[in-house]
Design a protein around this motif. Structure first.
Motif, PDB file in Angstrom:
ATOM      1  N   PHE A 135       0.836  -1.195   0.000  1.00 49.69           N
ATOM      2  CA  PHE A 135       0.000   0.000   0.000  1.00 49.69           C
ATOM      3  C   PHE A 135       0.872   1.247   0.000  1.00 49.69           C
ATOM      4  O   PHE A 135       1.854   1.329   0.730  1.00 49.69           O
ATOM      5  N   HIS A 136       0.496   2.224  -0.823  1.00 48.21           N
ATOM      6  CA  HIS A 136       1.190   3.514  -0.854  1.00 48.21           C
ATOM      7  C   HIS A 136       0.149   4.628  -0.848  1.00 48.21           C
ATOM      8  O   HIS A 136      -0.960   4.463  -1.341  1.00 48.21           O
ATOM      9  N   THR A 137       0.525   5.751  -0.302  1.00 43.68           N
ATOM     10  CA  THR A 137      -0.341   6.914  -0.259  1.00 43.68           C
ATOM     11  C   THR A 137       0.525   8.164  -0.380  1.00 43.68           C
ATOM     12  O   THR A 137       1.746   8.088  -0.325  1.00 43.68           O
ATOM     13  N   THR A 138      -0.109   9.324  -0.540  1.00 48.02           N
ATOM     14  CA  THR A 138       0.635  10.573  -0.682  1.00 48.02           C
ATOM     15  C   THR A 138       0.265  11.539   0.443  1.00 48.02           C
ATOM     16  O   THR A 138      -0.663  11.285   1.212  1.00 48.02           O
ATOM     17  N   GLU A 139       0.945  12.647   0.478  1.00 48.48           N
ATOM     18  CA  GLU A 139       0.657  13.677   1.477  1.00 48.48           C
ATOM     19  C   GLU A 139      -0.704  14.323   1.259  1.00 48.48           C
ATOM     20  O   GLU A 139      -1.250  14.934   2.169  1.00 48.48           O
ATOM     21  N   GLN A 140      -1.273  14.205   0.068  1.00 45.45           N
ATOM     22  CA  GLN A 140      -2.572  14.811  -0.238  1.00 45.45           C
ATOM     23  C   GLN A 140      -3.741  13.897   0.117  1.00 45.45           C
ATOM     24  O   GLN A 140      -4.895  14.230  -0.162  1.00 45.45           O
ATOM     25  N   THR A 141      -3.493  12.765   0.745  1.00 43.82           N
ATOM     26  CA  THR A 141      -4.556  11.807   1.071  1.00 43.82           C
ATOM     27  C   THR A 141      -5.602  12.409   1.994  1.00 43.82           C
ATOM     28  O   THR A 141      -6.794  12.232   1.786  1.00 43.82           O
ATOM     29  N   ILE A 142      -5.168  13.126   3.028  1.00 47.16           N
ATOM     30  CA  ILE A 142      -6.091  13.702   4.004  1.00 47.16           C
ATOM     31  C   ILE A 142      -5.980  15.220   3.955  1.00 47.16           C
ATOM     32  O   ILE A 142      -4.884  15.771   4.067  1.00 47.16           O
ATOM     33  N   THR A 143      -7.125  15.885   3.757  1.00 57.27           N
ATOM     34  CA  THR A 143      -7.164  17.344   3.770  1.00 57.27           C
ATOM     35  C   THR A 143      -8.268  17.795   4.726  1.00 57.27           C
ATOM     36  O   THR A 143      -9.154  17.028   5.073  1.00 57.27           O
ATOM     37  N   LEU A 144      -8.206  19.053   5.109  1.00 57.93           N
ATOM     38  CA  LEU A 144      -9.143  19.601   6.097  1.00 57.93           C
ATOM     39  C   LEU A 144      -9.917  20.775   5.520  1.00 57.93           C
ATOM     40  O   LEU A 144      -9.319  21.685   4.928  1.00 57.93           O
ATOM     41  N   TYR A 145     -11.230  20.748   5.723  1.00 58.01           N
ATOM     42  CA  TYR A 145     -12.120  21.853   5.331  1.00 58.01           C
ATOM     43  C   TYR A 145     -13.261  21.912   6.330  1.00 58.01           C
ATOM     44  O   TYR A 145     -13.754  20.876   6.777  1.00 58.01           O
ATOM     45  N   ASP A 146     -13.728  23.108   6.633  1.00 52.02           N
ATOM     46  CA  ASP A 146     -14.884  23.266   7.518  1.00 52.02           C
ATOM     47  C   ASP A 146     -16.150  23.310   6.669  1.00 52.02           C
ATOM     48  O   ASP A 146     -16.431  24.301   6.006  1.00 52.02           O
ATOM     49  N   PHE A 147     -16.909  22.216   6.663  1.00 53.86           N
ATOM     50  CA  PHE A 147     -18.168  22.156   5.926  1.00 53.86           C
ATOM     51  C   PHE A 147     -19.358  22.545   6.786  1.00 53.86           C
ATOM     52  O   PHE A 147     -20.351  23.036   6.277  1.00 53.86           O
ATOM     53  N   THR A 148     -19.266  22.294   8.091  1.00 49.55           N
ATOM     54  CA  THR A 148     -20.414  22.505   8.972  1.00 49.55           C
ATOM     55  C   THR A 148     -20.537  23.944   9.444  1.00 49.55           C
ATOM     56  O   THR A 148     -21.581  24.321   9.974  1.00 49.55           O
ATOM     57  N   GLY A 149     -19.478  24.747   9.284  1.00 51.82           N
ATOM     58  CA  GLY A 149     -19.516  26.140   9.708  1.00 51.82           C
ATOM     59  C   GLY A 149     -19.300  26.342  11.194  1.00 51.82           C
ATOM     60  O   GLY A 149     -19.489  27.442  11.705  1.00 51.82           O
ATOM     61  N   ASP A 150     -18.859  25.297  11.897  1.00 55.74           N
ATOM     62  CA  ASP A 150     -18.648  25.415  13.341  1.00 55.74           C
ATOM     63  C   ASP A 150     -17.228  25.853  13.705  1.00 55.74           C
ATOM     64  O   ASP A 150     -16.881  25.934  14.876  1.00 55.74           O
ATOM     65  N   GLY A 151     -16.400  26.135  12.692  1.00 59.72           N
ATOM     66  CA  GLY A 151     -15.030  26.574  12.951  1.00 59.72           C
ATOM     67  C   GLY A 151     -14.036  25.444  13.127  1.00 59.72           C
ATOM     68  O   GLY A 151     -12.839  25.689  13.239  1.00 59.72           O
ATOM     69  N   ARG A 152     -14.521  24.199  13.171  1.00 62.80           N
ATOM     70  CA  ARG A 152     -13.635  23.027  13.273  1.00 62.80           C
ATOM     71  C   ARG A 152     -13.635  22.310  11.931  1.00 62.80           C
ATOM     72  O   ARG A 152     -14.701  21.973  11.415  1.00 62.80           O
ATOM     73  N   PRO A 153     -12.457  22.057  11.377  1.00 64.41           N
ATOM     74  CA  PRO A 153     -12.434  21.422  10.054  1.00 64.41           C
ATOM     75  C   PRO A 153     -12.821  19.947  10.086  1.00 64.41           C
ATOM     76  O   PRO A 153     -12.521  19.233  11.038  1.00 64.41           O
ATOM     77  N   GLU A 154     -13.525  19.521   9.037  1.00 63.07           N
ATOM     78  CA  GLU A 154     -13.809  18.115   8.804  1.00 63.07           C
ATOM     79  C   GLU A 154     -12.669  17.562   7.943  1.00 63.07           C
ATOM     80  O   GLU A 154     -11.936  18.322   7.322  1.00 63.07           O
ATOM     81  N   THR A 155     -12.538  16.243   7.908  1.00 62.12           N
ATOM     82  CA  THR A 155     -11.458  15.634   7.135  1.00 62.12           C
ATOM     83  C   THR A 155     -11.989  14.990   5.871  1.00 62.12           C
ATOM     84  O   THR A 155     -13.082  14.411   5.855  1.00 62.12           O
ATOM     85  N   ILE A 156     -11.214  15.110   4.813  1.00 57.73           N
ATOM     86  CA  ILE A 156     -11.500  14.439   3.548  1.00 57.73           C
ATOM     87  C   ILE A 156     -10.403  13.405   3.330  1.00 57.73           C
ATOM     88  O   ILE A 156      -9.218  13.714   3.464  1.00 57.73           O
ATOM     89  N   VAL A 157     -10.802  12.170   3.008  1.00 51.69           N
ATOM     90  CA  VAL A 157      -9.866  11.110   2.659  1.00 51.69           C
ATOM     91  C   VAL A 157     -10.073  10.817   1.176  1.00 51.69           C
ATOM     92  O   VAL A 157     -11.163  10.428   0.765  1.00 51.69           O
ATOM     93  N   ASP A 158      -9.026  11.014   0.394  1.00 51.73           N
ATOM     94  CA  ASP A 158      -9.098  10.892  -1.056  1.00 51.73           C
ATOM     95  C   ASP A 158      -8.394   9.614  -1.511  1.00 51.73           C
ATOM     96  O   ASP A 158      -7.168   9.532  -1.520  1.00 51.73           O
ATOM     97  N   ALA A 159      -9.174   8.603  -1.887  1.00 50.57           N
ATOM     98  CA  ALA A 159      -8.602   7.322  -2.307  1.00 50.57           C
ATOM     99  C   ALA A 159      -7.862   7.413  -3.633  1.00 50.57           C
ATOM    100  O   ALA A 159      -7.119   6.482  -3.968  1.00 50.57           O
ATOM    101  N   SER A 160      -8.002   8.503  -4.381  1.00 54.19           N
ATOM    102  CA  SER A 160      -7.211   8.637  -5.613  1.00 54.19           C
ATOM    103  C   SER A 160      -5.726   8.786  -5.270  1.00 54.19           C
ATOM    104  O   SER A 160      -4.874   8.646  -6.144  1.00 54.19           O
ATOM    105  N   GLN A 161      -5.433   9.035  -4.007  1.00 56.90           N
ATOM    106  CA  GLN A 161      -4.052   9.149  -3.550  1.00 56.90           C
ATOM    107  C   GLN A 161      -3.501   7.806  -3.055  1.00 56.90           C
ATOM    108  O   GLN A 161      -2.367   7.738  -2.606  1.00 56.90           O
ATOM    109  N   PHE A 162      -4.300   6.735  -3.128  1.00 49.28           N
ATOM    110  CA  PHE A 162      -3.868   5.399  -2.730  1.00 49.28           C
ATOM    111  C   PHE A 162      -3.369   4.636  -3.950  1.00 49.28           C
ATOM    112  O   PHE A 162      -3.843   4.853  -5.063  1.00 49.28           O
ATOM    113  N   SER A 163      -2.494   3.681  -3.696  1.00 49.06           N
ATOM    114  CA  SER A 163      -2.174   2.671  -4.700  1.00 49.06           C
ATOM    115  C   SER A 163      -1.899   1.362  -3.979  1.00 49.06           C
ATOM    116  O   SER A 163      -1.459   1.351  -2.833  1.00 49.06           O
TER     117      SER A 163
END
Length: 148
Positions: free
Chosen positions: A46-74
């Motif tokens: 298994f391999h992954t990159t630094e872009q696998t997990i990113t943070l964005y606030d979707f809920t508007g509460d000031g705390r970021p949610e996490t995105i896991v992007d499987a396109s960064q997996f191999s």
């Protein structure tokens, strides 16, 4: 082969849904689960990159949610473990619950202070024609919503 991929994605989707109901999950736990799936499949590497997990606030509460992007997996033993012609898996973890999407590409766009998850999806989700197709998701009332 196509049916095997669809079956696999259906099983993965069910597993993600069932897991969300049981207990909260983190982005790191999703990556570890997917890594195990790779290593369990013919002793894959298994391999992954630094872009696998990113943070964005979707809920508007000031705390970021996490995105896991499987396109960064191999995985050395599978070219299509996390996607195929329909797109690649993407999870957004909100308060320990993973929301699963399939997309060719994605980005987060700030629209007047609201983060919008924009997905480039398979054309079949929009029409019978082979044309670009996009979905925009926003967080509202405890879930992601889009229009069709």
């Amino acid at each position: 082969m196509r049916y095997v991929l669809f079956f696999f994605l259906a099983i993965l989707s069910f597993a993600s849904s069932a897991m969300a109901e049981d207990e909260p999950i983190t982005a790191t736990e999703i990556v570890q689960r997917e890594k195990k799936m790779c290593t369990d499949f013919n002793d894959g590497k298994f391999h992954t990159t630094e872009q696998t997990i990113t943070l964005y606030d979707f809920t508007g509460d000031g705390r970021p949610e996490t995105i896991v992007d499987a396109s960064q997996f191999s995985c050395s033993t599978s070219a299509t473990m996390w996607g195929g012609t329909g797109g690649t898996l993407l999870w957004v973890v909100v308060d320990g619950k993973p929301y699963e999407f399939i997309a060719h590409r994605w980005k987060v766009v700030d629209m007047d202070g609201t983060n919008v998850l924009l997905l480039a999806v398979h054309p079949s989700q929009c029409s019978d024609n082979i044309v670009p197709c996009y979905r925009a998701y926003v967080w509202s009332n405890g879930a992601f919503h889009t229009t069709r």
